[in-house]
Design a protein around this motif. Structure first.
Motif, PDB file in Angstrom:
ATOM      1  N   ASN A  14      38.538  61.601  43.502  1.00  0.00           N
ATOM      2  CA  ASN A  14      38.148  60.314  44.070  1.00  0.00           C
ATOM      3  C   ASN A  14      37.996  59.289  42.959  1.00  0.00           C
ATOM      4  OD1 ASN A  14      38.051  61.448  46.605  1.00  0.00           O
ATOM      5  ND2 ASN A  14      35.871  61.823  46.547  1.00  0.00           N
ATOM      6  N   GLY A  15      38.401  58.074  43.238  1.00  0.00           N
ATOM      7  CA  GLY A  15      38.258  57.022  42.242  1.00  0.00           C
ATOM      8  C   GLY A  15      39.169  55.861  42.540  1.00  0.00           C
ATOM      9  N   THR A  16      39.094  54.863  41.690  1.00  0.00           N
ATOM     10  CA  THR A  16      39.948  53.691  41.791  1.00  0.00           C
ATOM     11  C   THR A  16      41.009  53.789  40.697  1.00  0.00           C
ATOM     12  OG1 THR A  16      38.128  52.354  42.636  1.00  0.00           O
ATOM     13  CG2 THR A  16      40.017  51.165  41.727  1.00  0.00           C
ATOM     14  N   TYR A  17      42.243  53.541  41.085  1.00  0.00           N
ATOM     15  CA  TYR A  17      43.381  53.674  40.185  1.00  0.00           C
ATOM     16  C   TYR A  17      44.234  52.422  40.212  1.00  0.00           C
ATOM     17  CZ  TYR A  17      42.061  58.565  40.379  1.00  0.00           C
ATOM     18  OH  TYR A  17      41.358  59.741  40.313  1.00  0.00           O
ATOM     19  N   GLN A  18      45.054  52.279  39.194  1.00  0.00           N
ATOM     20  CA  GLN A  18      46.014  51.181  39.114  1.00  0.00           C
ATOM     21  C   GLN A  18      47.412  51.783  39.097  1.00  0.00           C
ATOM     22  OE1 GLN A  18      45.271  47.871  39.081  1.00  0.00           O
ATOM     23  NE2 GLN A  18      47.434  47.311  39.033  1.00  0.00           N
ATOM     24  N   LEU A  19      48.250  51.368  40.035  1.00  0.00           N
ATOM     25  CA  LEU A  19      49.648  51.798  40.074  1.00  0.00           C
ATOM     26  C   LEU A  19      50.500  50.646  39.559  1.00  0.00           C
ATOM     27  CD1 LEU A  19      52.058  53.589  40.925  1.00  0.00           C
ATOM     28  CD2 LEU A  19      51.891  52.511  43.176  1.00  0.00           C
ATOM     29  N   LYS A  57      40.241  54.079  35.750  1.00  0.00           N
ATOM     30  CA  LYS A  57      39.434  52.910  35.375  1.00  0.00           C
ATOM     31  C   LYS A  57      39.256  52.758  33.870  1.00  0.00           C
ATOM     32  CE  LYS A  57      35.069  55.333  36.126  1.00  0.00           C
ATOM     33  NZ  LYS A  57      33.841  55.346  36.902  1.00  0.00           N
ATOM     34  N   PHE A  58      39.568  53.814  33.109  1.00  0.00           N
ATOM     35  CA  PHE A  58      39.482  53.755  31.653  1.00  0.00           C
ATOM     36  C   PHE A  58      40.853  53.478  31.017  1.00  0.00           C
ATOM     37  CE2 PHE A  58      36.235  56.799  33.126  1.00  0.00           C
ATOM     38  CZ  PHE A  58      35.105  56.066  32.792  1.00  0.00           C
TER      39      PHE A  58
END
Length: 70
Positions: A14-19, A57-58
């Motif tokens: 689970n988490g927020t990602y950037q594609l 996020k990192f």
């Protein structure tokens, strides 16, 4: 040969990602944030090879793949 009209990205954590999707010229085709999963419609894209990159996020690369669109 199977032709796909869309591509789904599912991540187990689970988490927020950037594609970010790049063409071979290095231009950004798509850039979007998502949580856990996302779908992209590629039916209208030009045929060619694309680089899919998912970062957390990192800004750590979680997934990087080459995808051929025909």
């Amino acid at each position: 040969r199977v032709l796909f009209r869309s591509i789904s990205v599912f991540l187990s954590k689970n988490g927020t990602y950037q594609l970010t999707v790049y063409n071979l010229q290095g231009q950004v085709v798509v850039s979007k944030s998502f949580r856990d999963q996302t779908n992209l419609t590629v039916a209208e894209w030009d045929a060619g090879l694309y680089i899919f990159r998912v970062t957390d996020k990192f800004s750590t690369v979680v997934v990087a793949r080459k995808v051929s669109v025909e």
